[in-house]
Design an enzyme around this catalytic site. Structure first.
Site, PDB file in Angstrom:
ATOM      1  N   CYS A  28      -8.270   2.968 -24.990  1.00  0.00           N
ATOM      2  CA  CYS A  28      -7.758   4.303 -25.317  1.00  0.00           C
ATOM      3  C   CYS A  28      -8.144   5.260 -24.197  1.00  0.00           C
ATOM      4  O   CYS A  28      -8.950   4.934 -23.321  1.00  0.00           O
ATOM      5  CB  CYS A  28      -8.307   4.792 -26.654  1.00  0.00           C
ATOM      6  SG  CYS A  28     -10.088   5.087 -26.650  1.00  0.00           S
ATOM      7  N   CYS A  59       8.308   2.400   3.313  1.00  0.00           N
ATOM      8  CA  CYS A  59       9.737   2.110   3.327  1.00  0.00           C
ATOM      9  C   CYS A  59       9.986   0.946   4.278  1.00  0.00           C
ATOM     10  O   CYS A  59       9.139   0.638   5.128  1.00  0.00           O
ATOM     11  CB  CYS A  59      10.553   3.332   3.739  1.00  0.00           C
ATOM     12  SG  CYS A  59      10.329   3.806   5.471  1.00  0.00           S
ATOM     13  N   ASP A  66      28.289   3.152  -6.074  1.00  0.00           N
ATOM     14  CA  ASP A  66      28.901   2.507  -4.923  1.00  0.00           C
ATOM     15  C   ASP A  66      30.024   1.595  -5.415  1.00  0.00           C
ATOM     16  O   ASP A  66      30.020   1.173  -6.577  1.00  0.00           O
ATOM     17  CB  ASP A  66      27.836   1.697  -4.173  1.00  0.00           C
ATOM     18  CG  ASP A  66      28.415   0.934  -3.006  1.00  0.00           C
ATOM     19  OD1 ASP A  66      29.193   1.519  -2.242  1.00  0.00           O
ATOM     20  OD2 ASP A  66      28.087  -0.260  -2.858  1.00  0.00           O
ATOM     21  N   CYS A  92     -11.922   5.972 -24.049  1.00  0.00           N
ATOM     22  CA  CYS A  92     -12.674   4.894 -23.395  1.00  0.00           C
ATOM     23  C   CYS A  92     -12.523   4.992 -21.884  1.00  0.00           C
ATOM     24  O   CYS A  92     -13.495   4.873 -21.126  1.00  0.00           O
ATOM     25  CB  CYS A  92     -12.173   3.530 -23.866  1.00  0.00           C
ATOM     26  SG  CYS A  92     -12.149   3.297 -25.653  1.00  0.00           S
ATOM     27  N   CYS A 107       9.505   1.880   7.958  1.00  0.00           N
ATOM     28  CA  CYS A 107       8.084   1.945   8.343  1.00  0.00           C
ATOM     29  C   CYS A 107       7.535   0.536   8.564  1.00  0.00           C
ATOM     30  O   CYS A 107       6.842   0.263   9.549  1.00  0.00           O
ATOM     31  CB  CYS A 107       7.270   2.650   7.260  1.00  0.00           C
ATOM     32  SG  CYS A 107       7.865   4.291   6.818  1.00  0.00           S
TER      33      CYS A 107
END
Length: 856
Positions: free
Chosen positions: A96, A26, A493, A99, A29
């Site tokens: 896929c 964040c 908001d 794989c 941090c």
């Protein structure tokens, strides 16, 4: 971890250290880590990358070293992931889930390889390896799984092109196999007289048709058998192993027709699946191809030089001509142009751009020459971050994907055991026909492959996320795509979301014989010396109306004794007369605001404005500003500014944060989709009520502090969870910065206008690249449709498998049905269904297609 010289500085003067700090997730941090490391001497630059959990530090090795940097990161309270580095490899033929499983199994047994992320949609593998492990060891492991791999330096680089599916060696072999099977079928079933016996082996006679079937197996089935061998080698119980086992068992049990049909039809299914995956990769490739490969740089001597775009440095000046793509994010130094920003924002209307305006890489000037100063390197441009985040979104499995993976790991072994039991039990216990029950077991073997089920969710997620990115909506992961559609409540908001976030003049009421221009002129003369947002709004309005701060005749007035009156307004002398601009309270004891005369045409204008114009004296147009005008404007959410002298008022100005023109339409569309829209704002009750009424929101909560908004998000989630098992989902849309706590707490946070805004791009779950609320109904429509497509794909895959499995023992369903319907048909079906998401387009309400200011 990399410890290499920075490419933009001499090797002996600066180094770059990249660390994985997974808990730095964040902006808060990142700030703590940045402050801690920044206290070291010799730090030249710090770049925390919150989204990927990485920290990039440039430092002078003569003043500090990497061990001190690591110590400062730990001192900030964050752990650093081992001394491992992340490397990405291109594996174009890994297309896929089967794989990917083989590749993962091979890499898991390789010493020094820790985390493994396979991405079939883009044909890439990202691994975290210990220092000292060469890339060749990873390539050898992938090669051991049967796939070619090559390292790529930049995970955001272009996706490798593959040979066209229908021109590949496998397609040619499949076509030859199909021809052999067709001829064999004609001989065995239509012209048996022309089908001679050619050989006898182990007591069994082989006709020409059967030899043709075996030849078809050898030609069309070789890739399947090869992949099956690698599956066995890597202990992967996948479709290649199952189909290879079925083909070998068919030929060995003297059922070459079934083996040939299985080889040809499964090869066709694989080719079609590869074709479908290539289409999904194309959508990612389109995003990556938005940025140009070269740029024209203007050097200090005026000469122009063409260089690779990824070699541009911050501060370079690039020349962009009409029709060329802008090669990097930057600021216009010279020139004007209408710029097509649709690659970034999804807006189809070009934006008028001039000197000092910000521009983005990948956008296209439609007219006019531009000189742009580069402000970010190629890897850090807005479009590069978008591409990186779209790819990161593919790496993150949704809850449905995780459940399906767990389900498939149980489903496949169970059905495989049933297939073996079908072959063995009836003949041994009941004396039934070995041939009949062998075919039943072979059919169940084909049905045990969960391919369509496994790809049903990821192909839908990739299709939805890339479709959204092309339309200016960046979704950070499949779970966020699902979460939007699951959210019954959208918290909105006000400032910068429902409104434009900039104050503007909305009303001008001239008084006492003055006209509108005179009111604005005098207000501008004072306010151009003020730094207050209301003052800037009045000056900006005057500029728009081309009203200069003069006497009205082009001569400059004499302004003196300017004074800002905190909390009230401003005061100054204009040509010796004291003027005031400010709140109504500022005029207490000065001009009489209760009995003024509006400048009108016989009272008509007053009536049109809703005022009575009652006579208080012999003159027409009497007006009580305090009891009539001020309450009315405030009820509309506007701030009232009075312009006047100490003797008389000159005019009333209404200033407001303008409601976005598309806001009411967007809210009504969301409500029609069943979304409960709630406005949360820190503004006053009157303004909140006015904005809510203007856009059609019935529920609003005003005068909220940030922590109170947070509490309302939790309360709305609890309310939404009533009757829904307590699992309430609330989405919130805001500007991505001021509402960070509420956005982080919501089930999904949606940031407005994220183009060029690092914080919004890093922290939001969903980012609307432009300030366009029409993208909200589109986002909900896309998410709701994606959730529906995923459910359709999952349940239809399970239902078809179940029906075919029930029909196999009674002879209704054969191997051909199992391959054509259960495998090839369903794989194509779920892929085609997912591709429908690419057709979801944003709707623009009538009257807003070409709105002013370039559509902003």
């Amino acid at each position: 971890m990399s410890d290499t010289p920075s490419p933009s500085t001499p090797p002996d003067s600066s180094r770059t250290l990249e660390l994985r700090v997974p808990d730095m997730d964040c902006p808060t941090c990142a700030g703590k880590v940045e402050n801690s490391v920044g206290r070291l001497e010799g730090i030249d630059g710090i770049e925390p990358r919150v989204t990927s959990g990485r920290l990039v530090v440039e430092y002078d090795p003569t003043l500090t070293d990497d061990s001190e940097i690591r110590e400062r990161v730990r001192a900030a309270g964050y752990e650093i992931e081992s001394s491992a580095g992340e490397r990405t490899f291109s594996v174009p033929n890994m297309d896929c889930a089967s794989c990917a499983g083989k590749v993962e199994n091979a890499l898991e047994r390789t010493d020094g390889v820790d985390d493994i992320e396979t991405r079939p949609a883009s044909g890439r593998v990202t691994v975290t390896v210990d220092d000292g492990l060469e890339s060749t060891a990873v390539i050898d492991a992938i090669d051991g799984a049967g796939y070619d791999a090559s390292p790529i330096a930049d995970d955001s680089g272009p996706i490798d092109d593959r040979e066209a599916v229908w021109k590949s060696r496998r397609a040619v072999g499949t076509a030859i196999g199909a021809a052999l099977v067709t001829v064999g079928m004609l001989l065995e079933f239509v012209f048996p007289a022309l089908d001679p016996a050619l050989a006898t082996l182990a007591g069994r006679t082989y006709e020409l048709s059967q030899l043709l079937f075996i030849a078809a197996v050898a030609v069309a089935g070789t890739p399947i058998l090869r992949n099956g061998y690698y599956s066995v080698r890597n202990r992967s119980l996948d479709i290649d192993f199952l189909m290879g086992l079925g083909i070998v068992a068919s030929v060995a049990a003297h059922h070459p027709f079934e083996g040939a049909m299985l080889a040809v039809l499964f090869s066709v299914a694989e080719l079609l699946e590869r074709f479908s995956m290539d289409r999904a990769r194309d959508s990612l490739r389109e995003l990556m191809d938005l940025s140009p490969e070269t740029a024209t740089v203007r050097r200090e001597d005026g000469a122009e030089e063409t260089v690779p775009a990824d070699e541009l440095a911050i501060g370079d000046v690039v020349v962009v001509r009409p029709g060329e793509k802008i090669p990097a994010d930057g600021v216009v130094l010279e020139g004007e142009s209408a710029i097509d920003q649709s690659p970034i924002t999804g807006e189809s209307v070009p934006v008028d751009t001039a000197a000092s305006d910000e521009v983005f890489a990948g956008t296209i000037p439609e007219s006019g020459y531009l000189e742009v100063e580069v402000e970010s390197e190629a890897g850090d441009s807005t479009i590069a971050r978008i591409v990186r985040m779209v790819e990161d979104a593919e790496r993150e499995k949704t809850e449905r994907e995780q459940f399906i993976d767990r389900f498939a790991s149980v489903y496949t072994p169970i059905v495989l055991l049933l297939a073996v039991a079908a072959v063995v039990v009836p003949p041994l216990l009941f004396g039934a026909s070995w041939n009949y029950w062998f075919i039943v077991g072979l059919t169940l073997l084909v049905l045990s492959c969960p391919c369509a089920l496994v790809i049903s969710t990821p192909v839908s997620v990739v299709s939805g996320i890339t479709s959204a990115a092309r339309n200016g909506v960046l979704i950070k992961g499949g779970r966020h795509l699902e979460a939007v559609g699951d959210s019954d409540v959208l918290a909105v908001d006000k400032t910068g979301t429902l409104t434009e976030g900039d104050l503007t003049v909305t009303d001008v009421i001239p008084l006492e014989g003055a006209d509108e221009d005179d009111v604005i002129r005098r207000a501008r003369t004072l306010e151009q010396r003020s730094e207050h947002p209301i003052g800037r709004a009045i000056v900006g309005y005057a500029d728009e109306q081309e009203i200069a701060a003069d006497r009205g005749d082009g001569t400059e007035p004499e302004v003196s004794s300017f004074e800002a009156l905190t909390g009230k307004g401003v005061r100054a002398e204009i040509d010796g007369t004291t003027h005031y601009v400010g709140k109504p309270d500022l005029f207490d004891g000065l001009a009489d605001l209760e009995h003024v005369h509006a400048t009108t045409d016989g009272g008509v204008a007053l009536t049109e404005m809703g005022y009575s114009g009652a006579f208080q004296c012999d003159r027409e147009g009497c007006l009580d500003v305090l009891s009539e005008v001020v309450p009315d404007l405030q009820a509309e959410g506007k701030t009232v500014v009075i312009v006047g002298t100490d003797e008389r008022p000159i005019g009333v100005i209404g200033v407001a944060d303008k409601v976005r023109p598309e806001a009411k339409w967007a809210v009504s569309q969301l409500q029609e989709q069943g979304v409960r829209v709630v406005m949360l704002t820190g503004d006053n009750e009157g303004t909140a009520r006015a904005i809510a009424n203007a856009v059609g929101i019935e529920e609003y909560h005003a005068e909220l502090l940030p922590d109170e908004k947070l509490e309302w998000i939790r309360r709305l989630a609890d309310e939404a969870g009533v009757g829904n098992g307590g699992d309430g989902h609330v989405a919130m849309v805001g500007d991505g910065i001021n509402d960070a706590p509420a956005l982080a707490t919501a089930s999904v946070g949606i940031a407005m206008g994220a183009a060029g805004t690092d914080t919004a791009l890093e922290t939001a779950d969903v980012a609307l690249m432009s300030d366009d609320l029409t993208r909200l109904p589109y986002l909900y429509e896309l998410s709701g449709m994606a959730n529906g497509v995923i459910r359709q794909n999952v349940w239809s895959s399970l239902a078809v498998k179940a029906v075919l499995a029930v029909g196999a023992p009674v002879g209704i369903v054969t191997v051909i049905h199992a391959v054509v319907i259960g495998d090839m048909g369903m794989s194509l079906g779920v892929t085609g269904n997912a591709m429908r998401l690419a057709n979801v387009e944003p709707e623009t309400p009538d009257g807003l297609e070409g709105r002013g200011d370039g559509g902003r």
